[in-house]
Design an enzyme around this catalytic site. Structure first.
Site, mmCIF file in Angstrom:
data_model
loop_
_atom_site.group_PDB
_atom_site.id
_atom_site.type_symbol
_atom_site.label_atom_id
_atom_site.label_comp_id
_atom_site.label_asym_id
_atom_site.label_seq_id
_atom_site.Cartn_x
_atom_site.Cartn_y
_atom_site.Cartn_z
ATOM 1 N N HIS A 1 0.636 -1.113 0.004
ATOM 2 C CA HIS A 1 -0.164 -0.093 0.000
ATOM 3 C C HIS A 1 0.591 1.702 0.032
ATOM 4 C CE1 HIS A 1 -2.083 -3.535 2.362
ATOM 5 N NE2 HIS A 1 -3.044 -3.164 1.828
ATOM 6 N N ARG B 1 -5.872 16.519 1.069
ATOM 7 C CA ARG B 1 -5.249 17.143 2.443
ATOM 8 C C ARG B 1 -3.777 17.248 3.157
ATOM 9 N NH1 ARG B 1 -10.047 19.136 4.925
ATOM 10 N NH2 ARG B 1 -11.398 20.627 4.123
ATOM 11 N N ARG C 1 -2.618 4.265 -4.896
ATOM 12 C CA ARG C 1 -4.481 4.140 -5.258
ATOM 13 C C ARG C 1 -4.457 5.855 -4.594
ATOM 14 N NH1 ARG C 1 -6.915 -0.673 -2.983
ATOM 15 N NH2 ARG C 1 -6.546 -2.003 -3.148
ATOM 16 N N ARG D 1 -3.233 11.776 13.985
ATOM 17 C CA ARG D 1 -4.310 11.771 12.713
ATOM 18 C C ARG D 1 -5.120 13.509 13.022
ATOM 19 N NH1 ARG D 1 -8.869 11.784 10.670
ATOM 20 N NH2 ARG D 1 -11.050 11.708 12.077
ATOM 21 N N GLY E 1 -8.008 15.495 11.714
ATOM 22 C CA GLY E 1 -9.121 15.136 10.945
ATOM 23 C C GLY E 1 -10.348 16.154 11.211
ATOM 24 N N SER E 2 -11.410 15.357 10.902
ATOM 25 C CA SER E 2 -12.871 16.442 11.094
ATOM 26 C C SER E 2 -13.788 15.548 12.014
ATOM 27 C CB SER E 2 -13.177 16.644 10.330
ATOM 28 O OG SER E 2 -13.755 16.070 9.541
ATOM 29 N N GLU F 1 -16.156 10.703 14.772
ATOM 30 C CA GLU F 1 -15.111 10.631 14.241
ATOM 31 C C GLU F 1 -14.897 9.008 13.261
ATOM 32 O OE1 GLU F 1 -11.389 9.297 14.551
ATOM 33 O OE2 GLU F 1 -12.596 8.526 15.579
ATOM 34 N N MET F 2 -13.905 8.266 12.443
ATOM 35 C CA MET F 2 -14.392 7.232 12.035
ATOM 36 C C MET F 2 -12.904 6.558 12.575
ATOM 37 S SD MET F 2 -16.974 7.759 9.136
ATOM 38 C CE MET F 2 -17.256 6.045 9.048
ATOM 39 N N GLU F 3 -12.190 7.143 13.102
ATOM 40 C CA GLU F 3 -10.161 6.367 13.070
ATOM 41 C C GLU F 3 -9.853 6.311 14.423
ATOM 42 O OE1 GLU F 3 -11.492 8.836 11.323
ATOM 43 O OE2 GLU F 3 -11.749 8.141 8.977
ATOM 44 N N SER G 1 -16.631 19.762 12.079
ATOM 45 C CA SER G 1 -16.700 20.493 11.436
ATOM 46 C C SER G 1 -19.142 20.675 10.728
ATOM 47 C CB SER G 1 -16.514 19.369 9.810
ATOM 48 O OG SER G 1 -16.819 17.718 9.922
ATOM 49 N N ASP G 2 -19.334 19.697 12.145
ATOM 50 C CA ASP G 2 -20.330 19.452 12.217
ATOM 51 C C ASP G 2 -20.753 19.056 13.261
ATOM 52 O OD1 ASP G 2 -18.998 16.701 10.579
ATOM 53 O OD2 ASP G 2 -21.463 15.932 12.024
ATOM 54 N N ARG H 1 -14.695 25.814 6.396
ATOM 55 C CA ARG H 1 -13.529 24.362 7.082
ATOM 56 C C ARG H 1 -11.538 24.535 7.043
ATOM 57 N NH1 ARG H 1 -17.384 18.937 6.216
ATOM 58 N NH2 ARG H 1 -15.443 17.611 6.267
HETATM 59 N N1 HPA Z 1 -20.063 11.743 11.764
HETATM 60 C C1 HPA Z 1 -18.848 10.897 11.647
HETATM 61 N N2 HPA Z 1 -17.551 11.193 11.242
HETATM 62 C C2 HPA Z 1 -17.160 12.494 11.004
HETATM 63 C C3 HPA Z 1 -18.646 12.907 11.248
HETATM 64 C C4 HPA Z 1 -19.941 12.917 12.158
HETATM 65 O O1 HPA Z 1 -20.881 13.025 12.144
HETATM 66 N N3 HPA Z 1 -18.233 14.887 11.206
HETATM 67 C C5 HPA Z 1 -17.174 14.591 10.836
HETATM 68 N N4 HPA Z 1 -16.606 13.320 10.681
#
Ligand code: HPA
Length: 244
Positions: A13, A33, A52, A96, A98-99, A189-191, A213-214, A227
């Site tokens: 990878h 980014r 990739r 990391r 991120g947002s 978030e997701m990581e 970010s939200d 952002r």
């Molecule tokens: N959910 C998951 N991951 C995110 C979100 C969210 O609302 N906003 C930014 N990363």
């Protein structure tokens, strides 16, 4: 490939040669980014991998060697890159950048959330930890220096528990968000939990820093310009914290 097999360099990878990465790596999800961070913040940045279209660069910041590479989204993707960076390229500190989505009103849009720990619905750390609940936590030294760097700046900073979710579009999203908020979790978030688990498994230091970010409670989102600005502020914090 069998567990324990040495992958070697380059990996499936990452196309970079041996020694191409600095000990400290910033990890945004979005590879563009990574390119932007390299071009904006680093001196003498060179592209070292682009398998990739996951771009990785190495350069310097204030004379300190530093790399930046995209991870893609989610625990499986960041786990692959983090594992190979540590085990094949000898990277020692993975940060990391991120947002995240805020889960409580006290955390506002554009605020910086530093994940002291990361809860998750992902099973990866249970797989690593014999079915038990592993407390996925940040490296204390990075956490402390980054929180201190953030406090010197103008951003509102929150340090605490975050939630790493496998599903962005979850049928139980609102329910989980309410439950997590009721247990003091700041943002989703997701990581991060995946990164913390990989780092623990292989003896590296990790930290997740996110800008909001939200907002899941207030139902607000940043504009693309906002952002970008808050992302930029966060990179300053990450670099200042890493090389304090
Ligand atoms: N959910 C998951 N991951 C995110 C979100 C969210 O609302 N906003 C930014 N990363």
């Amino acid at each position: 490939m069998a567990r324990g097999t040495v992958v070697g360099v380059p990996t499936p990878h990452i196309s970079a040669p041996d020694g191409a990465f600095a000990p400290t790596v910033l990890l945004p999800g979005d590879p563009l980014r990574a390119k932007w961070i390299a071009e904006t913040f680093l001196d003498d940045a060179e592209l070292v991998t682009e398998v990739r279209n996951i771009f990785g660069y190495t350069g310097t910041w204030n004379g300190n060697p530093v790399s930046v590479m995209g991870t893609g989204m989610g625990v499986p993707s960041i786990s692959i890159y983090a594992t190979e960076l540590i085990t094949q390229y000898g990277c020692e500190r993975l940060i990391r950048v991120g947002s995240c989505g805020a889960l409580i009103e006290a955390v506002g849009l554009r605020d910086v959330v530093i994940g002291a720990g990361a809860c998750t619905d992902s099973g990866v750390n249970r797989v690593r930890f014999g079915g038990f609940d592993y407390a996925a936590i940040a490296d204390w030294s990075l956490l402390r220096s980054t929180a201190e760097a953030a406090e010197r700046g103008s951003a509102s900073v929150h340090v605490g528990n975050i939630m790493t979710s496998d599903l962005f579009y979850s049928p139980k999203g609102e329910e989980v968000a309410r439950m997590a908020a009721s247990m003091g979790v700041l943002a989703v978030e997701m990581e991060a939990a995946g990164l913390y688990g990989v780092a623990a498994e292989h003896g590296a230091a990790a930290l997740a820093i996110c800008t909001v970010s939200d907002h899941l409670v207030l139902e607000q989102v940043l504009t693309p310009e906002e952002r970008q600005q808050s992302f930029s502020d966060m990179i300053e914090i990450a670099l200042a914290g890493a090389f304090a």
